[in-house]
Design a protein around this motif. Structure first.
Motif, PDB file in Angstrom:
ATOM      1  N   SER A   1      45.762  11.405  -9.320  1.00  0.00           N
ATOM      2  CA  SER A   1      44.612  11.115  -9.932  1.00  0.00           C
ATOM      3  C   SER A   1      44.674  10.296 -11.117  1.00  0.00           C
ATOM      4  N   LYS A   2      45.785  10.506 -11.675  1.00  0.00           N
ATOM      5  CA  LYS A   2      46.094   9.481 -12.666  1.00  0.00           C
ATOM      6  C   LYS A   2      46.592   8.287 -12.405  1.00  0.00           C
ATOM      7  N   SER A   3      47.096   8.203 -11.213  1.00  0.00           N
ATOM      8  CA  SER A   3      47.347   6.763 -10.755  1.00  0.00           C
ATOM      9  C   SER A   3      46.047   5.894 -10.486  1.00  0.00           C
ATOM     10  N   PHE A   4      45.223   6.720  -9.993  1.00  0.00           N
ATOM     11  CA  PHE A   4      43.689   6.017  -9.632  1.00  0.00           C
ATOM     12  C   PHE A   4      43.168   5.613 -11.081  1.00  0.00           C
ATOM     13  N   ILE A   5      43.001   6.606 -11.807  1.00  0.00           N
ATOM     14  CA  ILE A   5      42.532   6.145 -13.006  1.00  0.00           C
ATOM     15  C   ILE A   5      42.928   5.052 -13.844  1.00  0.00           C
ATOM     16  N   ASP A   6      44.638   5.088 -13.906  1.00  0.00           N
ATOM     17  CA  ASP A   6      45.432   4.021 -14.439  1.00  0.00           C
ATOM     18  C   ASP A   6      45.030   2.527 -13.652  1.00  0.00           C
ATOM     19  N   ALA A   7      44.873   2.708 -12.449  1.00  0.00           N
ATOM     20  CA  ALA A   7      44.640   1.608 -11.589  1.00  0.00           C
ATOM     21  C   ALA A   7      43.283   1.046 -11.913  1.00  0.00           C
ATOM     22  N   VAL A   8      42.286   1.841 -12.110  1.00  0.00           N
ATOM     23  CA  VAL A   8      40.998   1.203 -12.525  1.00  0.00           C
ATOM     24  C   VAL A   8      40.968   0.443 -13.651  1.00  0.00           C
ATOM     25  N   VAL A   9      41.550   1.082 -14.825  1.00  0.00           N
ATOM     26  CA  VAL A   9      41.650   0.511 -16.095  1.00  0.00           C
ATOM     27  C   VAL A   9      42.674  -0.589 -16.168  1.00  0.00           C
ATOM     28  N   LYS A  10      43.679  -0.960 -15.462  1.00  0.00           N
ATOM     29  CA  LYS A  10      44.285  -1.879 -15.112  1.00  0.00           C
ATOM     30  C   LYS A  10      43.343  -3.076 -14.701  1.00  0.00           C
ATOM     31  N   ASN A  11      42.689  -2.913 -13.641  1.00  0.00           N
ATOM     32  CA  ASN A  11      41.907  -3.849 -12.777  1.00  0.00           C
ATOM     33  C   ASN A  11      40.457  -4.274 -13.712  1.00  0.00           C
ATOM     34  N   PHE A  12      39.992  -3.539 -14.279  1.00  0.00           N
ATOM     35  CA  PHE A  12      38.624  -3.489 -14.929  1.00  0.00           C
ATOM     36  C   PHE A  12      38.787  -3.447 -16.493  1.00  0.00           C
ATOM     37  N   GLY A  13      39.782  -3.066 -16.867  1.00  0.00           N
ATOM     38  CA  GLY A  13      39.835  -2.820 -18.493  1.00  0.00           C
ATOM     39  C   GLY A  13      39.419  -1.399 -19.404  1.00  0.00           C
ATOM     40  N   THR A  14      38.411  -0.884 -18.485  1.00  0.00           N
ATOM     41  CA  THR A  14      37.798   0.136 -19.233  1.00  0.00           C
ATOM     42  C   THR A  14      37.110   1.054 -18.011  1.00  0.00           C
ATOM     43  N   ILE A  15      36.248   2.138 -18.377  1.00  0.00           N
ATOM     44  CA  ILE A  15      35.544   2.815 -17.781  1.00  0.00           C
ATOM     45  C   ILE A  15      34.222   3.198 -18.326  1.00  0.00           C
TER      46      ILE A  15
END
Length: 268
Positions: A68-82
């Motif tokens: 779960s953490k890796s997924f959220i980290d990947a989103v932030v790395k790709n899009f910058g925020t949530i």
């Protein structure tokens, strides 16, 4: 321009059912979308249907905290925020308490409850910064325990309680926390529901054709997010069940039993 144009929307369990319908709907509304699932092939084919769109996929099992953490980290790395997190990943079950293996209930709790908790926890700093939205796709089973779905009902009660507590904590933060309770919706969840031994039962005991479609459910969810609602209960039967269970619980016991059992045997 829509309310969701350029918003970063994270949807767990987006490869099929309500999750996929949400992916489709948010991309159509101009959002940047990230989703995860356990089956890479399903995710890959979904992504391939949206060439050139701001859409990322990530293979993850949300029942595992680190994934779960890796997924959220990947989103932030790709899009910058949530901006918006929709905890949609879930698994059901169909077995009587006297027959079920305890590990089956643990599996259901790990995906439905702990998956929601971990993704919410890791995404929360970004959503707080953006005064965004956290959604849990719960169930009528989170308001009314359903026979043959003891672990599923428990997990959804837990999700509702967790999100209600979080909503209260964040009441003056600008963040909206909402839980969505679809009634019976046509999806793969009953085919994938775990039997007493923790294996997918591979069939649906319900008439899927008479249920709300995943696409209609997704439209209701988008509208509720836009209006920053607290809860969303869908379908007439779903609303009726919640109402009866609140005000006439003994009658609800009898009606629910009549719906799920025939000649003393669980048939739905």
């Amino acid at each position: 321009m829509s309310d969701f144009t350029n918003k970063v929307v994270v949807i767990t369990g987006g490869s099929e059912g309500i999750g996929k319908a949400l992916v489709d709907a948010f991309l159509y509304q101009g959002a940047k979308v990230a989703t995860c699932g356990r089956n890479y092939d399903k995710l890959y084919h979904l992504q391939a249907s949206y060439p050139g769109k701001p859409f990322m996929i990530h293979t993850a099992d949300v029942s595992k905290e680190q994934e779960s953490k890796s997924f959220i980290d990947a989103v932030v790395k790709n899009f910058g925020t949530i901006d918006i997190l929709i905890n949609n990943a879930g698994v059901s079950m169909r077995a009587m308490v006297q027959d079920v293996e305890l590990e089956t209930i643990r599996k259901v709790m790990d995906v439905n409850f702990w998956g929601t908790v971990s993704c919410t926890k890791f995404a929360l700093p970004h959503i707080l910064k953006n005064k965004g939205t956290i959604v849990g796709v719960s169930s009528i089973a989170g308001f009314r325990g359903l026979p043959g779905r003891s672990g599923y009902s428990a997990s959804k009660y837990a999700v509702n309680g967790f999100l209600e507590a979080l909503r209260t904590e964040l009441l003056h933060s600008g963040v909206n926390v909402m839980w969505v309770c679809p009634g019976f919706t046509a999806s793969n969840i009953r085919n994938a529901a775990l039997n007493k031994d923790g294996q997918a039962q591979g069939e649906s005991p319900m008439d899927e054709k008479k249920m709300m479609t995943a696409e209609e459910c997704a439209r209701h969810i988008l509208k509720a997010i836009s209006k920053r609602k607290r809860t969303l209960v869908l379908t007439f039967r779903g609303k009726e069940t919640v109402f009866l269970n609140r005000f006439l619980p003994s009658l609800a016991d009898k009606l629910v039993h009549r719906f799920f059992f025939k000649n003393g045997r669980l048939v739905k």
